[in-house]
Design an enzyme around this catalytic site. Structure first.
Site, PDB file in Angstrom:
ATOM      1  N   CYS A   1      33.689  31.432  34.072  1.00 55.79           N
ATOM      2  CA  CYS A   1      34.238  31.139  35.399  1.00 55.79           C
ATOM      3  C   CYS A   1      34.738  29.702  35.358  1.00 55.79           C
ATOM      4  CB  CYS A   1      33.143  31.314  36.449  1.00 55.79           C
ATOM      5  SG  CYS A   1      33.717  30.961  38.108  1.00 55.79           S
TER       6      CYS A   1
ATOM      7  N   HIS B   1      36.436  27.961  37.842  1.00 59.08           N
ATOM      8  CA  HIS B   1      36.126  27.162  39.046  1.00 59.08           C
ATOM      9  C   HIS B   1      34.649  26.779  39.001  1.00 59.08           C
ATOM     10  CE1 HIS B   1      33.949  30.248  41.510  1.00 59.08           C
ATOM     11  NE2 HIS B   1      33.473  29.158  42.071  1.00 59.08           N
TER      12      HIS B   1
ATOM     13  N   HIS C   1      38.909  42.190  37.566  1.00 57.03           N
ATOM     14  CA  HIS C   1      39.619  41.213  38.407  1.00 57.03           C
ATOM     15  C   HIS C   1      41.078  41.675  38.533  1.00 57.03           C
ATOM     16  CE1 HIS C   1      36.210  38.740  37.109  1.00 57.03           C
ATOM     17  NE2 HIS C   1      36.507  37.865  38.057  1.00 57.03           N
TER      18      HIS C   1
ATOM     19  N   ASP D   1      39.124  35.324  45.622  1.00 61.12           N
ATOM     20  CA  ASP D   1      38.911  33.958  45.147  1.00 61.12           C
ATOM     21  C   ASP D   1      39.657  32.985  46.046  1.00 61.12           C
ATOM     22  OD1 ASP D   1      38.536  31.636  43.665  1.00 61.12           O
ATOM     23  OD2 ASP D   1      38.652  32.703  41.761  1.00 61.12           O
TER      24      ASP D   1
ATOM     25  N   CYS E   1      41.691  30.679  40.833  1.00 65.34           N
ATOM     26  CA  CYS E   1      40.988  31.425  39.779  1.00 65.34           C
ATOM     27  C   CYS E   1      41.419  30.912  38.395  1.00 65.34           C
ATOM     28  CB  CYS E   1      41.225  32.932  39.880  1.00 65.34           C
ATOM     29  SG  CYS E   1      40.107  33.855  38.792  1.00 65.34           S
ATOM     30  N   GLY E   2      40.511  30.169  37.779  1.00 67.90           N
ATOM     31  CA  GLY E   2      40.865  29.530  36.496  1.00 67.90           C
ATOM     32  C   GLY E   2      40.963  30.504  35.340  1.00 67.90           C
ATOM     33  N   THR E   3      40.068  31.513  35.302  1.00 66.23           N
ATOM     34  CA  THR E   3      40.207  32.497  34.226  1.00 66.23           C
ATOM     35  C   THR E   3      41.462  33.341  34.486  1.00 66.23           C
ATOM     36  OG1 THR E   3      38.580  33.892  35.395  1.00 66.23           O
ATOM     37  CG2 THR E   3      37.779  32.618  33.508  1.00 66.23           C
TER      38      THR E   3
HETATM   39  O1  PYC Z   1      37.831  30.375  38.468  1.00 65.03           O
HETATM   40  O2  PYC Z   1      37.564  31.616  36.684  1.00 65.03           O
HETATM   41  C1  PYC Z   1      37.448  31.416  37.901  1.00 65.03           C
HETATM   42  C2  PYC Z   1      36.789  32.458  38.710  1.00 65.03           C
HETATM   43  C3  PYC Z   1      36.350  33.677  38.293  1.00 65.03           C
HETATM   44  C4  PYC Z   1      35.783  34.316  39.394  1.00 65.03           C
HETATM   45  C5  PYC Z   1      35.878  33.452  40.458  1.00 65.03           C
HETATM   46  N1  PYC Z   1      36.485  32.322  40.018  1.00 65.03           N
END
Ligand code: PYC
Length: 312
Positions: free
Chosen positions: A88, A90, A208, A234, A238-240
């Site tokens: 994750c 974030h 996702h 989110d 969402c970084g991923t």
């Molecule tokens: O920011 O990767 C992210 C993320 C995954 C699920 C919620 N945020």
């Protein structure tokens, strides 16, 4: 009365809760083996920390353990309202802000172990954190899915530390007042992927769903809506998901090494991303900011019928 100490933060709007005292003993293994034990034996702990009445569907929890390789700062396990997460971004930015708040790290570059692999954080003096994520790649391009209630949709399947289905929003407005209908649409896509047996590599579930449209901000390249595994959206970009998006852009020849990709979220916050080419995909870097919102002690009263959170 059991107590669990936590530090809460939000990263570009999306909350993270880091457990700093009271986490279960998961043995001495690597992140994957510790997470397996956590998933098998400590689901009530997971739910108590992130679900109502102490948390919310949007909250991502993080557990810190000693790393296998002592040159890393910590091993981090992520979890949400329905289960565990491999990675994750974030949450990683929230962990970085929390470790700094606690005085456990200073600015500069540090390594964290996660289930998806090692990631690097670069903590800058102004509070900005750059996360160098795991290898990200497009698994399949323009896959058609016939949804149950919304007709057919085409999208890419990509890995960015989690599995994503990425599609254009088309004429659907990406705005907060449309969250209910966007959730309904993306949940339909998610269920239809499952019933039609469309998966990531090795049959991995795609949990996702990410929709893209034009940005609202003049300084962004794109705006998204991301549905997370437990049906929450989110609040951050969402970084991923941004990593998966950049892997798809690179596969299409639309993003080059060093070029910036500014991904706006449904609430109007932005992650700034870039990539480095690597064997089999790209190594994304995602930059964002987290703010500490609380230092708290969760109380688990044995007489409380919702001591372990409200869960299915
Ligand atoms: O920011 O990767 C992210 C993320 C995954 C699920 C919620 N945020």
């Amino acid at each position: 009365m059991r107590t669990i100490s936590v530090i809460d933060s939000h990263t570009e709007g999306e909350p993270t809760r880091v457990v700093i005292e009271g986490a279960p003993n998961l043995g001495d293994g690597d992140a994957a083996s510790r997470q397996e034990i956590f998933g098998d034996r400590f689901d009530r702990f997971r739910s108590a920390v992130v679900n109502e009445p102490r948390g919310s569907d949007a909250l991502v929890g993080a557990l810190l353990y000693p790393p296998v390789d002592s040159t890393a700062v910590a091993q981090v396990l992520f979890f949400n309202n329905v289960g565990v997460l491999q990675m994750c971004v974030h949450g990683t930015i929230g962990v970085a802000a929390t470790l700094r708040h606690m005085g456990r790290i200073k600015g500069g570059r540090h390594r964290l172990e996660t289930v998806a692999g090692d990631v690097w954080i670069d903590v800058q003096d102004d509070g900005l954190v750059a996360v160098e994520n795991v290898l990200s790649y497009r698994h399949a391009a323009q896959v058609e899915v016939v949804t149950e209630r919304h007709g057919s949709v085409r999208g890419d399947i990509a890995w960015g530390g989690n599995w994503f289905f990425l599609a254009e929003a088309g004429d659907r407005a990406l705005s907060l007042d449309q969250v209910d209908s966007l959730t309904d649409y993306t949940w339909d896509i998610r269920q239809s992927l499952r019933t039609q047996g469309v998966s990531g590599a090795d049959g991995a579930e795609i949990d996702h769903i990410e929709l893209f449209g034009p940005p609202s901000r003049a300084d962004a390249d794109s705006k998204n809506f991301v549905l997370c595994p437990g049906k929450a959206y989110d609040r951050s970009p969402c970084g991923t998901g941004t990593s998966a998006k950049m892997a798809c852009l690179a596969a299409n020849g639309r993003l080059e090494e060093g070029q910036l990709w500014r991904q706006e979220s449904i609430v109007g916050s932005v992650f700034v991303g870039s990539i480095r080419e690597s064997q089999g995909g790209v190594i994304p870097t995602v930059r964002g900011r987290a703010f500490i919102t609380a230092e708290a002690r969760l109380l688990l009263d044995p007489d409380d019928p919702f001591r372990d959170g409200i869960r299915d």
